[in-house]
Design an enzyme around this catalytic site. Structure first.
Site, mmCIF file in Angstrom:
data_model
loop_
_atom_site.group_PDB
_atom_site.id
_atom_site.type_symbol
_atom_site.label_atom_id
_atom_site.label_comp_id
_atom_site.label_asym_id
_atom_site.label_seq_id
_atom_site.Cartn_x
_atom_site.Cartn_y
_atom_site.Cartn_z
ATOM 1 C CG ASP A 90 -0.227 0.088 2.648
ATOM 2 O OD1 ASP A 90 0.758 -0.908 2.688
ATOM 3 O OD2 ASP A 90 -0.368 0.853 3.402
ATOM 4 C CD GLU A 155 3.921 0.876 6.891
ATOM 5 O OE1 GLU A 155 5.048 1.032 7.929
ATOM 6 O OE2 GLU A 155 3.697 1.545 6.217
#
Length: 474
Positions: A90, A155
């Site tokens: 991400d 994250e």
């Protein structure tokens, strides 16, 4: 140390490495809660990036496991001990108006750098580490430990990916490991991480009214753009423009710039600063704090007055929380840092400023919340459910010593332990650290517009990862 020339092995594969990296970089894997559902827990983009990464691993002969589209892994080798490697797919948002010179999801190579969102954080380092292991596999280098390569998809937000992964994967945690998501020589200590929210009453009916104030994309990003809409008696476009010009000129070193427009007797002011990672707020120019400071010259009342006064007079350049009153320093882990990351004010509604703190051992969430609650005009202080406590792996640990020795071999520089305010997946394990992939002297563009990764640094880190994995698992 092995006699394999990992630098030469990376050279043989650099075109393939870049091709695979570009495949990932072209995927917009920003979290999007509007798209979230059972099959796409953080939106379509993070899910697509996870699928693609696991597809690449299957192509290379690994057996993969997708844990309900939250995270995934593959394993290599055998042994009673497990070395965990944690990357993430991400990325933080990338908006064109924040100063990108290229499409952030159409990677380009220019002047020896690859430009794209995720090039440095964390798709580039994750792929470099992946190729480090790929080299060991293709050379059939004997290892005595199992390696579990894990990739997450949340994250940059709340780490809901790893929380779900460990609860549902059905395997014990790795015994030790690292995350290629920070900098060399090593990160063996990480401060605690918490966001606390200042709440304000949105009512204001003075001579000048704050209709709205918006800034920030994520709590862990220094806001690069801030937008306020104001209206009221005596406001005119020309004097407002002149006042903004004078204000920007008085802070020339901050390179601020603005736009101001009028529509139906309401004035929209957009102020531009400089983005940075929220763990290092001093490296950015928080546009929201400067816009708040500018607006304090007008006669706002009630919650708007408090919102702007705290935002412009207290939070401005208060990177260690001294004006806030929450400053705290620990001898080992250093100071507390503060980033005012997200600002939301809408007339008549509950308004908030999100303060992201990176704090050392000794400081506490409760202490900061109590102090913040005493700020004039703050109606309430709430705390995020996503808390990371301070984390430290002693410098004498064999994990730390091994990784430092590999770094020294490839750079010729003396390794040393480091504690940071940033949070990485390295802290998921008791014996977990962050290792690369940013080198000393390399420009840090993480969480900023025009993010890039130098190609030579990318390839060097891949060689370091190959030897580091070998030394830890041989």
């Amino acid at each position: 140390m092995t006699n394999i020339d990992f630098t030469a092995e990376v050279e043989k594969r650099k075109d393939d490495l870049l091709a695979d990296l570009f495949t990932l970089l072209k995927i917009n894997s920003e979290r999007n809660d509007d798209e979230a559902n059972k099959e796409n827990p953080f939106g379509f983009g993070p899910r697509k990036a996870l699928d693609k990464f696991l597809e690449l691993a299957e192509r290379d002969g690994y057996v993969t496991k997708n844990v309900d589209n939250y995270a995934g892994h593959f394993e290599y080798g055998d042994g009673d001990e497990v070395l965990g490697i944690f990357g993430h797919l991400d990325v933080v948002p990338a908006l064109a108006q924040e100063g990108w010179n290229t499409n952030p999801y159409e990677p380009v190579i220019k002047d020896g750098n690859v430009y794209a969102r995720g090039a440095s954080d964390d798709k580039g380092p994750t792929m470099a580490c992946y190729y480090g292991l790929k080299i060991l596999k293709e050379l059939n280098v004997p290892l005595s430990k199992k390696i579990r390569f894990i990739v997450g998809t949340d994250e940059e937000s709340g780490w809901g990916d790893m929380e779900y992964y460990f609860a549902h994967v059905g395997l014990p945690e790795p015994d030790f490991g690292f995350s290629p998501d920070a900098e060399f020589p090593i990160i063996n200590g990480e401060k605690g991480n918490i966001t606390e929210y200042l709440h304000f009453d949105g009512k204001n009916d003075g001579d000048v009214v704050l209709n709205s104030f918006k800034s920030g994309l994520r709590e862990n990003m220094v806001p690069e753009v801030a937008t306020a809409v104001i209206s009221g008696k005596g406001l005119k476009l020309s004097p407002l423009t002149e006042a903004l010009e004078d204000f920007v000129a008085s802070y020339k070193s901050k390179a601020l710039h603005f736009e101001v427009t009028e529509n139906n007797h309401k004035f929209t002011i957009v102020l531009h600063g400089k983005g940075a990672h929220g763990a290092m707020p001093e490296k950015g120019v928080n546009a929201a704090t400067y816009l708040a400071l500018f607006l304090t010259q007008f006669n706002f009342t009630a919650g708007a007055s408090a919102f702007l006064s705290i935002g412009g007079n207290v939070l401005l350049e208060d990177h260690e929380g001294e004006k806030l009153g929450i400053a705290y320093v620990d001898e080992l882990m250093g100071n507390t840092s503060m980033n005012a990351g997200i600002w939301n004010f809408e007339e008549g509604k509950d308004a908030t400023i999100a303060l992201n703190f990176r704090f050392p051992q000794g400081n506490t969430v409760e202490r900061m919340q109590e102090i913040l609650g005493k700020l004039t005009g703050v109606t309430e202080v709430t705390v995020s459910e996503h808390l990371h406590t301070p984390h430290y792996v002693p410098g004498e640990d064999p994990l730390v010593q091994t990784l430092l020795s590999v770094y020294e071999k490839y750079t010729g520089k003396k390794g040393y332990e480091t504690i940071i305010g940033g949070g990485t997946f390295g802290r998921l394990l008791k014996r977990g650290v962050a290792y690369g992939a940013m080198f000393e002297g390399e420009t840090d563009t993480m969480h900023q517009a025009n993010e890039f990764k130098p190609l030579d640094a990318l390839f060097k880190s891949a060689a370091i990862y190959a030897e580091a994995i070998y030394e830890l698992a041989k």
